[in-house]
Design a protein around this motif. Structure first.
Motif, PDB file in Angstrom:
ATOM      1  N   TYR A  70       0.818  -1.209   0.000  1.00 45.12           N
ATOM      2  CA  TYR A  70       0.000   0.000   0.000  1.00 45.12           C
ATOM      3  C   TYR A  70       0.853   1.261   0.000  1.00 45.12           C
ATOM      4  CZ  TYR A  70       1.068  -1.175   4.860  1.00 45.12           C
ATOM      5  OH  TYR A  70       1.710  -1.534   6.011  1.00 45.12           O
ATOM      6  N   SER A  71       0.204   2.414   0.014  1.00 43.76           N
ATOM      7  CA  SER A  71       0.887   3.714  -0.070  1.00 43.76           C
ATOM      8  C   SER A  71       1.780   3.948   1.149  1.00 43.76           C
ATOM      9  CB  SER A  71      -0.140   4.838  -0.172  1.00 43.76           C
ATOM     10  OG  SER A  71      -0.874   4.738  -1.378  1.00 43.76           O
ATOM     11  N   LEU A  72       3.002   4.455   0.890  1.00 40.32           N
ATOM     12  CA  LEU A  72       4.004   4.607   1.940  1.00 40.32           C
ATOM     13  C   LEU A  72       4.613   6.010   1.925  1.00 40.32           C
ATOM     14  CD1 LEU A  72       5.865   1.223   1.291  1.00 40.32           C
ATOM     15  CD2 LEU A  72       4.179   1.671   3.106  1.00 40.32           C
ATOM     16  N   ASN A  73       5.290   6.323   3.034  1.00 38.36           N
ATOM     17  CA  ASN A  73       6.071   7.551   3.174  1.00 38.36           C
ATOM     18  C   ASN A  73       5.245   8.789   2.843  1.00 38.36           C
ATOM     19  OD1 ASN A  73       8.591   6.278   3.974  1.00 38.36           O
ATOM     20  ND2 ASN A  73       8.565   5.380   1.919  1.00 38.36           N
ATOM     21  N   GLN A  74       5.683   9.622   1.902  1.00 39.80           N
ATOM     22  CA  GLN A  74       4.940  10.859   1.627  1.00 39.80           C
ATOM     23  C   GLN A  74       3.562  10.597   1.045  1.00 39.80           C
ATOM     24  OE1 GLN A  74       7.568   9.791  -0.059  1.00 39.80           O
ATOM     25  NE2 GLN A  74       7.553  10.410  -2.237  1.00 39.80           N
ATOM     26  N   HIS A  75       3.343   9.376   0.558  1.00 41.73           N
ATOM     27  CA  HIS A  75       2.033   9.019  -0.004  1.00 41.73           C
ATOM     28  C   HIS A  75       1.097   8.406   1.044  1.00 41.73           C
ATOM     29  CE1 HIS A  75       3.677   9.825  -3.947  1.00 41.73           C
ATOM     30  NE2 HIS A  75       4.627   8.922  -3.770  1.00 41.73           N
ATOM     31  N   ALA A  76       1.578   8.283   2.294  1.00 47.01           N
ATOM     32  CA  ALA A  76       0.823   7.541   3.303  1.00 47.01           C
ATOM     33  C   ALA A  76      -0.133   8.415   4.118  1.00 47.01           C
ATOM     34  CB  ALA A  76       1.784   6.819   4.248  1.00 47.01           C
ATOM     35  N   VAL A  77      -0.363   9.644   3.661  1.00 44.72           N
ATOM     36  CA  VAL A  77      -1.303  10.514   4.385  1.00 44.72           C
ATOM     37  C   VAL A  77      -2.698   9.898   4.324  1.00 44.72           C
ATOM     38  CG1 VAL A  77      -2.339  12.805   4.461  1.00 44.72           C
ATOM     39  CG2 VAL A  77       0.089  12.553   3.866  1.00 44.72           C
ATOM     40  N   PHE A  78      -3.313   9.706   5.505  1.00 43.30           N
ATOM     41  CA  PHE A  78      -4.653   9.119   5.537  1.00 43.30           C
ATOM     42  C   PHE A  78      -5.647  10.062   4.886  1.00 43.30           C
ATOM     43  CE2 PHE A  78      -4.213   5.170   7.508  1.00 43.30           C
ATOM     44  CZ  PHE A  78      -5.480   4.606   7.663  1.00 43.30           C
ATOM     45  N   PRO A  79      -6.641   9.495   4.138  1.00 41.17           N
ATOM     46  CA  PRO A  79      -7.013   8.076   4.059  1.00 41.17           C
ATOM     47  C   PRO A  79      -6.430   7.315   2.876  1.00 41.17           C
ATOM     48  CG  PRO A  79      -8.753   9.378   3.089  1.00 41.17           C
ATOM     49  CD  PRO A  79      -7.675  10.361   3.493  1.00 41.17           C
ATOM     50  N   ARG A  80      -5.310   7.783   2.308  1.00 42.12           N
ATOM     51  CA  ARG A  80      -4.808   7.154   1.087  1.00 42.12           C
ATOM     52  C   ARG A  80      -4.534   5.650   1.264  1.00 42.12           C
ATOM     53  NH1 ARG A  80      -0.954  10.247  -3.171  1.00 42.12           N
ATOM     54  NH2 ARG A  80      -0.967   8.678  -4.814  1.00 42.12           N
ATOM     55  N   PRO A  81      -3.823   5.213   2.323  1.00 42.42           N
ATOM     56  CA  PRO A  81      -3.637   3.764   2.478  1.00 42.42           C
ATOM     57  C   PRO A  81      -4.965   3.016   2.628  1.00 42.42           C
ATOM     58  CG  PRO A  81      -2.109   4.971   3.882  1.00 42.42           C
ATOM     59  CD  PRO A  81      -3.112   5.961   3.379  1.00 42.42           C
ATOM     60  N   PHE A 147       5.015   7.343  12.717  1.00 42.62           N
ATOM     61  CA  PHE A 147       4.639   7.236  11.311  1.00 42.62           C
ATOM     62  C   PHE A 147       4.991   8.510  10.545  1.00 42.62           C
ATOM     63  CE2 PHE A 147       1.005   4.329  12.873  1.00 42.62           C
ATOM     64  CZ  PHE A 147       1.852   3.228  12.878  1.00 42.62           C
ATOM     65  N   PRO A 148       5.069   8.448   9.233  1.00 42.34           N
ATOM     66  CA  PRO A 148       5.382   9.650   8.446  1.00 42.34           C
ATOM     67  C   PRO A 148       4.234  10.654   8.384  1.00 42.34           C
ATOM     68  CG  PRO A 148       5.015   7.769   6.995  1.00 42.34           C
ATOM     69  CD  PRO A 148       5.038   7.236   8.386  1.00 42.34           C
ATOM     70  N   ALA A 149       3.036  10.243   8.761  1.00 48.79           N
ATOM     71  CA  ALA A 149       1.873  11.140   8.733  1.00 48.79           C
ATOM     72  C   ALA A 149       0.907  10.703   9.827  1.00 48.79           C
ATOM     73  CB  ALA A 149       1.193  11.093   7.367  1.00 48.79           C
ATOM     74  N   PRO A 150       0.079  11.603  10.336  1.00 50.20           N
ATOM     75  CA  PRO A 150      -0.877  11.230  11.389  1.00 50.20           C
ATOM     76  C   PRO A 150      -1.865  10.172  10.919  1.00 50.20           C
ATOM     77  CG  PRO A 150      -0.676  13.621  11.199  1.00 50.20           C
ATOM     78  CD  PRO A 150       0.018  13.038  10.007  1.00 50.20           C
ATOM     79  N   VAL A 151      -2.288   9.333  11.865  1.00 49.80           N
ATOM     80  CA  VAL A 151      -3.296   8.309  11.573  1.00 49.80           C
ATOM     81  C   VAL A 151      -4.400   8.404  12.617  1.00 49.80           C
ATOM     82  CG1 VAL A 151      -1.630   6.742  10.509  1.00 49.80           C
ATOM     83  CG2 VAL A 151      -2.129   6.544  12.962  1.00 49.80           C
ATOM     84  N   PRO A 152      -5.608   8.010  12.267  1.00 54.19           N
ATOM     85  CA  PRO A 152      -6.693   8.024  13.245  1.00 54.19           C
ATOM     86  C   PRO A 152      -6.533   6.887  14.251  1.00 54.19           C
ATOM     87  CG  PRO A 152      -7.441   7.067  11.191  1.00 54.19           C
ATOM     88  CD  PRO A 152      -6.059   7.559  10.934  1.00 54.19           C
ATOM     89  N   GLY A 153      -7.033   7.097  15.451  1.00 54.56           N
ATOM     90  CA  GLY A 153      -7.099   6.031  16.440  1.00 54.56           C
ATOM     91  C   GLY A 153      -8.281   5.129  16.112  1.00 54.56           C
ATOM     92  N   VAL A 154      -8.011   3.918  15.625  1.00 57.32           N
ATOM     93  CA  VAL A 154      -9.113   3.092  15.123  1.00 57.32           C
ATOM     94  C   VAL A 154      -9.943   2.484  16.247  1.00 57.32           C
ATOM     95  CG1 VAL A 154      -8.222   2.583  12.830  1.00 57.32           C
ATOM     96  CG2 VAL A 154      -7.434   1.225  14.760  1.00 57.32           C
ATOM     97  N   ASP A 155      -9.458   2.537  17.475  1.00 59.07           N
ATOM     98  CA  ASP A 155     -10.302   2.086  18.587  1.00 59.07           C
ATOM     99  C   ASP A 155     -11.516   2.987  18.744  1.00 59.07           C
ATOM    100  OD1 ASP A 155      -8.323   4.051  19.337  1.00 59.07           O
ATOM    101  OD2 ASP A 155      -8.957   3.800  21.423  1.00 59.07           O
ATOM    102  N   GLN A 156     -11.401   4.219  18.268  1.00 60.04           N
ATOM    103  CA  GLN A 156     -12.518   5.154  18.342  1.00 60.04           C
ATOM    104  C   GLN A 156     -13.515   4.969  17.202  1.00 60.04           C
ATOM    105  OE1 GLN A 156     -12.720   7.230  21.047  1.00 60.04           O
ATOM    106  NE2 GLN A 156     -10.894   6.067  21.673  1.00 60.04           N
ATOM    107  N   GLU A 157     -13.184   4.117  16.244  1.00 65.22           N
ATOM    108  CA  GLU A 157     -14.012   3.957  15.050  1.00 65.22           C
ATOM    109  C   GLU A 157     -14.837   2.673  15.028  1.00 65.22           C
ATOM    110  OE1 GLU A 157     -14.259   6.401  13.005  1.00 65.22           O
ATOM    111  OE2 GLU A 157     -12.600   7.602  13.801  1.00 65.22           O
ATOM    112  N   VAL A 158     -14.691   1.820  16.044  1.00 66.45           N
ATOM    113  CA  VAL A 158     -15.429   0.554  16.078  1.00 66.45           C
ATOM    114  C   VAL A 158     -16.925   0.842  16.122  1.00 66.45           C
ATOM    115  CG1 VAL A 158     -15.897  -1.536  17.419  1.00 66.45           C
ATOM    116  CG2 VAL A 158     -13.551  -0.691  17.192  1.00 66.45           C
ATOM    117  N   ASP A 159     -17.678   0.184  15.240  1.00 65.14           N
ATOM    118  CA  ASP A 159     -19.127   0.351  15.223  1.00 65.14           C
ATOM    119  C   ASP A 159     -19.793  -1.011  15.062  1.00 65.14           C
ATOM    120  OD1 ASP A 159     -18.795  -0.350  12.566  1.00 65.14           O
ATOM    121  OD2 ASP A 159     -19.201   1.654  11.774  1.00 65.14           O
TER     122      ASP A 159
END
Length: 327
Positions: A70-81, A147-159
């Motif tokens: 998947y997308s890495l480094n400068q391309h890894a800005v969420f939600p790209r991956p 990480f090279p870019a911020p990521v969301p905390g996925v524990d907050q996204e469980v539905d």
């Protein structure tokens, strides 16, 4: 087995498919579950140690397997991956008929940062897997620091749409603390999402299969206790997806359009004309062949039987069987 790679929409993103062939000797397997593997690497690389060796292990259990780089480094800005993972999952399901996959039995398996992406796909994806396998996953928003870019905390996204999960981690993990898996398990529990979790007392980060094969030659990356995770995982997947179908007797429910050596013996035996032809040519079979033989194509029986019939005799029997009408 067939292997092929597909370039996805984003730069340097590939999906590699490892597809097991169908076999007349395994007629009970028409569709297989699939596993989409997301290697770790801090969103800076995709670890080879968590890619093909893991794919081979799942292939040995009968799954169709895919590796997403998947997308890495400068391309890894969420939600790209996440978009990469969504595209991969959509492609797998869209080709499920051609790839002999049950589209309702697709699991995602991710490690470390790949575990974060797998959990994101299961909690935030526009399309979602049917099960998640998370190895020492990064879950918490605070993991963005590595990480090279911020990521969301996925524990907050469980539905309520989040699929069931299998998690494993080690208490000793200092790179990605065990609190990540504990927080995700707590979030799953609060939403009543079923999960199985194993916390092993010792083991460094990034163990993959925890066997010498994936150790990079380092003894610290070999943990026999942690290596149990794979067997525990496949048992869990079977409990979620079900086992491959099996029965006491041979599977004889397919429709026959023409009699030939490629038809199962049991189906040929149900036709008196076919039975007489076969017994005349191969008296060694006897009036009541072994029950296991009834679910096997006659050509396969002949191939194992060695010198039962010459090639010319096989051709003559095949041509004779084809003259018998299917009613």
């Amino acid at each position: 087995m067939k292997i092929h790679s597909v370039n996805l929409s984003n730069t340097n993103v590939t999906l590699t498919a490892y597809l097991l062939d169908s076999s007349l000797e395994m007629p009970n397997i028409k569709q297989r579950p699939a596993v989409l593997v997301l290697p770790g690497g801090g969103y800076r690389a995709c670890s080879d140690r968590e890619a093909e060796p893991v794919a081979m292990a799942f292939l040995a259990e009968g799954y169709q397997v895919f590796i997403l780089r998947y997308s890495l480094n400068q391309h890894a800005v969420f939600p790209r991956p996440l978009n990469d993972a969504e595209e991969a999952l959509t492609l797998i399901r869209a080709n499920s008929a051609d790839w002999s996959i049950d589209p309702q039995k697709v699991a995602v398996c991710g490690f470390s940062a790949g575990g974060h992406l797998a959990a994101a796909l299961g909690t935030m994806g526009s399309t979602r897997p049917n099960a998640m396998i998370l190895g020492y996953p990064c879950i918490l928003e605070e993991m963005s620091a590595i990480f090279p870019a911020p990521v969301p905390g996925v524990d907050q996204e469980v539905d309520e749409l989040t699929p069931p999960a299998f998690l494993f981690h080690t208490f000793d993990d200092r790179r990605v603390p065990v609190q990540n898996s504990l927080a995700f398990a707590d979030a799953l529990n609060r939403k009543s999402i079923p999960f199985e979790m194993h916390i092993f007392p010792t083991g460094t980060h990034g163990l993959s299969l925890a066997r010498p094969l994936t150790s990079s030659g380092l003894q610290s990356m070999v943990e026999p206790a942690v290596a149990q995770w794979f067997g525990l995982c496949t048992r869990w997947v079977s409990s979620v997806f079900g086992e491959f179908p099996s029965s006491i007797g041979p599977v004889l429910d397919e429709e026959v359009h023409e009699y030939s050596l490629d038809v199962k013996l049991g189906l040929l035996w149900n036709n008196e004309q076919c039975k007489k032809l076969i017994l005349a040519a191969i008296p060694e079979l006897g009036e009541t062949p072994h029950p296991d033989a009834m679910g096997v194509p006659l050509r396969t029986i002949l191939s194992y039987g060695g010198d039962l019939l010459t090639e010319e005799e096989q051709k003559q029997l095949n041509d004779a069987l084809k003259t018998i009408s299917v009613t």
